[in-house]
Design a protein around this motif. Structure first.
Motif, PDB file in Angstrom:
ATOM      1  N   TYR A   1       0.834  -1.201   0.000  1.00 27.17           N
ATOM      2  CA  TYR A   1       0.000   0.000   0.000  1.00 27.17           C
ATOM      3  C   TYR A   1       0.870   1.252   0.000  1.00 27.17           C
ATOM      4  N   ARG A   2       0.508   2.187  -0.848  1.00 27.21           N
ATOM      5  CA  ARG A   2       1.205   3.476  -0.916  1.00 27.21           C
ATOM      6  C   ARG A   2       0.317   4.527  -0.259  1.00 27.21           C
ATOM      7  N   THR A   3       0.781   5.121   0.833  1.00 20.03           N
ATOM      8  CA  THR A   3      -0.014   6.108   1.560  1.00 20.03           C
ATOM      9  C   THR A   3      -0.055   7.423   0.804  1.00 20.03           C
ATOM     10  N   HIS A   4      -0.871   8.372   1.303  1.00 19.40           N
ATOM     11  CA  HIS A   4      -1.036   9.648   0.608  1.00 19.40           C
ATOM     12  C   HIS A   4       0.250  10.466   0.552  1.00 19.40           C
ATOM     13  N   ASP A   5       1.198  10.191   1.486  1.00 21.55           N
ATOM     14  CA  ASP A   5       2.463  10.926   1.463  1.00 21.55           C
ATOM     15  C   ASP A   5       3.561  10.174   0.722  1.00 21.55           C
ATOM     16  N   GLY A   6       3.188   9.068   0.028  1.00 21.10           N
ATOM     17  CA  GLY A   6       4.149   8.336  -0.787  1.00 21.10           C
ATOM     18  C   GLY A   6       4.891   7.230  -0.072  1.00 21.10           C
ATOM     19  N   THR A   7       4.560   6.968   1.193  1.00 18.47           N
ATOM     20  CA  THR A   7       5.225   5.915   1.948  1.00 18.47           C
ATOM     21  C   THR A   7       4.681   4.548   1.539  1.00 18.47           C
TER      22      THR A   7
ATOM     23  N   ALA B   1     -12.591  13.669   6.581  1.00 12.23           N
ATOM     24  CA  ALA B   1     -11.717  13.992   7.710  1.00 12.23           C
ATOM     25  C   ALA B   1     -10.247  13.930   7.317  1.00 12.23           C
ATOM     26  N   ALA B   2      -9.903  12.970   6.438  1.00 13.88           N
ATOM     27  CA  ALA B   2      -8.501  12.805   6.053  1.00 13.88           C
ATOM     28  C   ALA B   2      -8.015  13.929   5.148  1.00 13.88           C
TER      29      ALA B   2
ATOM     30  N   PHE C   1      -9.088   1.976   2.751  1.00 13.26           N
ATOM     31  CA  PHE C   1      -7.926   2.055   1.873  1.00 13.26           C
ATOM     32  C   PHE C   1      -8.359   2.439   0.462  1.00 13.26           C
ATOM     33  N   ARG C   2      -7.575   3.300  -0.181  1.00 12.48           N
ATOM     34  CA  ARG C   2      -7.779   3.618  -1.579  1.00 12.48           C
ATOM     35  C   ARG C   2      -7.321   2.438  -2.427  1.00 12.48           C
TER      36      ARG C   2
END
Length: 318
Positions: free
Chosen positions: A159-165, A233-234, A198-199
């Motif tokens: 999974y790639r989070t919204h900040d690219g992690t 919220a996110a 999760f997206r």
């Protein structure tokens, strides 16, 4: 008397209408003998339709999934629903679905009777379908996730989070939610002992899937509202709680689905709003046509004061 071809189509239509039919039931509906029914079933099998015979008193004939897709029989409403769905899919968020949907729609329209073709063309020419401009999801990713939800197997994925992690996660998948132009997966995260969203376009399922699990009660019955609130919220840096002197029933119809409204009594409610900037947050609040009190960050109060001063100055210049 009905021709053999017409009777085969009627048998096929009956088999698609409900899970199973006994031989005598089919014979009575068709007005033929049980021997003729058996002959018709064999002809359908020769044409590729997987008709399974169930022995015993409670047995009968059942149309089961096969290795290939045979033709389907659709009534007028079903054909219209499929055509509308295919037309909407041409602007969807699934990779490659536009071309496949267009091909399928062309095949369907080719065999539609004129009355249905006219109805569907009228709906299509009178409807604007927005073109998708956001992230797309590979069909095999959706299929893998849906299978894990159905089979109640833990889902392992990158999974790639919204900040690219980049992360490696394992959850108990519950349901896919299509919200706006994005797909989301709602599931229980054992490592965090909580529900997570999760997206799907940021997910890459790993094989094999994990062990089976016992499904839990969902966090809310309305998963669309649950995901909407979580996404809202996110994506918002500034949030506020507004006490509005109007009933929740009267107010909610004027607000977006992402706005949470809680009833206090018959004449008062609490509205939870969020935005990326204090000015946008103030603008969201000011569309409320009622008296209100704000419980929010100092930046919001400054933005409301600035907007009020500008409105007052405009009034003074008139």
């Amino acid at each position: 008397m009905m021709t053999v071809s017409a009777r085969l189509l009627q048998v096929l239509s009956l088999l698609q209408a409900r899970p199973s039919w006994t031989g005598p039931e089919l014979a009575e509906r068709l007005g033929v003998s049980a021997r003729t029914v058996r002959s018709d079933i064999e002809k359908l099998r020769e044409l590729g339709y997987p008709v399974h015979a169930l022995p015993g008193v409670g047995g009968g004939y059942r149309l089961t999934p096969g290795a290939k897709l045979p033709p389907l029989l659709l009534d007028d409403d079903e054909a219209t629903a499929v055509a509308i769905g295919l037309n909407s899919a041409t602007g969807g968020a699934v990779a490659g679905i536009e071309e496949a949907a267009t091909r399928a729609l062309a095949k369907l329209e080719q065999v539609l009777p004129s009355r249905l073709r006219h109805r569907i063309n009228l709906l299509r020419t009178s409807t604007v379908t927005p073109r998708h401009g956001g992230p797309v999801v590979a069909p095999e990713v959706l299929t893998a996730i849906a299978a894990a939800c159905r089979d109640e197997h833990r889902l392992r994925f990158d999974y790639r989070t919204h900040d690219g992690t980049d992360q490696r996660r394992e959850i108990e998948p519950y349901r896919l939610v299509h919200l706006g132009r994005k797909w989301y997966l709602v599931g229980w995260d054992p490592a965090r002992a909580d529900w997570r969203t999760f997206r799907v376009d940021r997910m890459q399922p790993r094989t094999p899937t994990g062990p089976r699990f016992t499904p839990r009660e969902p966090p809310e019955q309305d998963l669309t509202a649950y995901v909407t609130k979580g996404v809202d919220a996110a994506l918002t840096r500034y949030r506020a709680r507004v006490r509005v002197h109007k009933s929740a029933t009267e107010l909610v119809q004027w607000l977006t689905p992402a706005t949470v409204v809680e009833a206090v009594d018959d004449h008062t409610c609490l509205v939870h709003v969020g935005a990326e900037t204090p000015h946008m947050l103030a603008a969201h609040i000011l569309v409320i046509d009622a008296e209100f009190e704000v419980d929010g960050p100092p930046e919001l109060l400054d933005a409301l004061r600035t907007i009020g001063d500008r409105c007052h100055a405009t009034q003074q210049r008139r």
